[in-house]
Design an enzyme around this catalytic site. Structure first.
Site, PDB file in Angstrom:
ATOM      1  N   TYR A 235       0.871  -1.179   0.000  1.00 55.25           N
ATOM      2  CA  TYR A 235       0.000   0.000   0.000  1.00 55.25           C
ATOM      3  C   TYR A 235       0.909   1.229   0.000  1.00 55.25           C
ATOM      4  O   TYR A 235       1.427   1.641   1.033  1.00 55.25           O
ATOM      5  CB  TYR A 235      -0.921  -0.028   1.213  1.00 55.25           C
ATOM      6  CG  TYR A 235      -1.818   1.181   1.356  1.00 55.25           C
ATOM      7  CD1 TYR A 235      -2.399   1.795   0.252  1.00 55.25           C
ATOM      8  CD2 TYR A 235      -2.107   1.717   2.617  1.00 55.25           C
ATOM      9  CE1 TYR A 235      -3.212   2.898   0.383  1.00 55.25           C
ATOM     10  CE2 TYR A 235      -2.935   2.818   2.764  1.00 55.25           C
ATOM     11  CZ  TYR A 235      -3.476   3.404   1.643  1.00 55.25           C
ATOM     12  OH  TYR A 235      -4.294   4.511   1.781  1.00 55.25           O
TER      13      TYR A 235
ATOM     14  N   ASP B 204      -2.365  -1.266  -3.989  1.00 59.72           N
ATOM     15  CA  ASP B 204      -2.710   0.113  -4.323  1.00 59.72           C
ATOM     16  C   ASP B 204      -1.403   0.881  -4.375  1.00 59.72           C
ATOM     17  O   ASP B 204      -0.841   1.232  -3.333  1.00 59.72           O
ATOM     18  CB  ASP B 204      -3.658   0.672  -3.260  1.00 59.72           C
ATOM     19  CG  ASP B 204      -3.962   2.146  -3.458  1.00 59.72           C
ATOM     20  OD1 ASP B 204      -3.466   2.741  -4.448  1.00 59.72           O
ATOM     21  OD2 ASP B 204      -4.684   2.720  -2.618  1.00 59.72           O
TER      22      ASP B 204
END
Length: 252
Positions: free
Chosen positions: A105, A144
């Site tokens: 992330y 992400d």
């Protein structure tokens, strides 16, 4: 092998939106989640047949990652071995006989780009971490990554240029990662596919109008790319402002 990656924007929140049903529907060998926003002891959900590996941020209700896997790894590590980056629960690495699985992330540069300088440090250190892994065996990176690499990867590139996630600096660092021997699996398979996004703002009915960004990826080392049969996006799966992305490949 089938792998899913999804920024759930809060694990407890997505549990209230039939996450367990979605999880079962994935029928995945590995499921990687980002932005879990949990601390140890704040969850009691187990998925039969899966081992789980959590990385929690020191700050409560912030960041965090988890990997659920049917196949026991040879080992697990958390973070990239740099104290400056390893307090926010952003990276998990599982080692398997044939590859490393990395769930990430990436930090957001934020409004006003107040964290862009830090983001540049992260990018260089994370790229060095990945290339170090790749020197030992192939790497599958998912997560992400908080960047739309090309103009085709977001609906409104002209008005978003130099906004967080679409700065020249962030896009350039993603390009440097690809030049280091990695492939954006989706764009490699579908170089001209437009209107394919994985994140939409909650504002102005952006998801319904498909005004989005592709910022969730499966990036693989070039030696794995020939084994990839599909790299896709699952926009019909609801529960977060992101949707899941998937990788299917023939690898032990």
């Amino acid at each position: 092998m089938r792998i899913i990656s999804w920024n759930v924007n809060g694990f407890r929140a997505v549990l209230k939106r039939d996450f367990t049903g979605a999880f079962a529907g994935f029928d995945a060998d590995i499921v990687c989640l980002q932005e879990t926003k949990l601390q140890a002891g704040q969850h009691d959900v187990d998925f039969e047949g899966y081992r789980e590996y959590w990385n929690y941020a020191e700050k409560k209700g912030y960041s965090g990652t988890v990997i659920f896997t049917r196949k026991a790894p040879l080992g697990a590590s958390f973070g990239m071995g740099k104290e400056a980056h390893d307090k926010e629960g952003r990276v998990i690495t599982l080692e398997y006989p044939a590859f490393y699985m990395v769930n990430c992330y990436t930090p957001n540069s934020r409004d006003g780009l107040v964290r862009l300088d830090y983001r540049m440090e992260w990018e260089d250190d994370f790229r060095a971490y990945l290339t170090g892994l790749k020197s030992r065996k192939p790497v599958i990176l998912c997560g992400d990554l908080n960047v739309a690499h090309q103009e085709i990867d977001l609906k409104n590139p002209r008005t978003n240029r130099m906004n967080a996630g679409f700065t020249d600096q962030e896009r350039g660092k993603f390009g440097e990662l690809l030049e280091a021997g990695f492939a954006d699996s989706f764009r490699r398979l579908y170089p001209d596919r437009a209107d394919a996004y994985s994140w939409w703002s909650y504002r102005a009915n952006a998801r319904e109008r498909n005004v989005g960004w592709r910022i969730d990826y499966f990036v693989v080392s070039e030696d794995i790319m020939p084994s990839v049969s599909d790299s896709g996006i699952l926009p019909l799966v609801m529960g977060s402002d992101h949707c899941p992305v998937l990788l299917e490949l023939d690898i032990p």
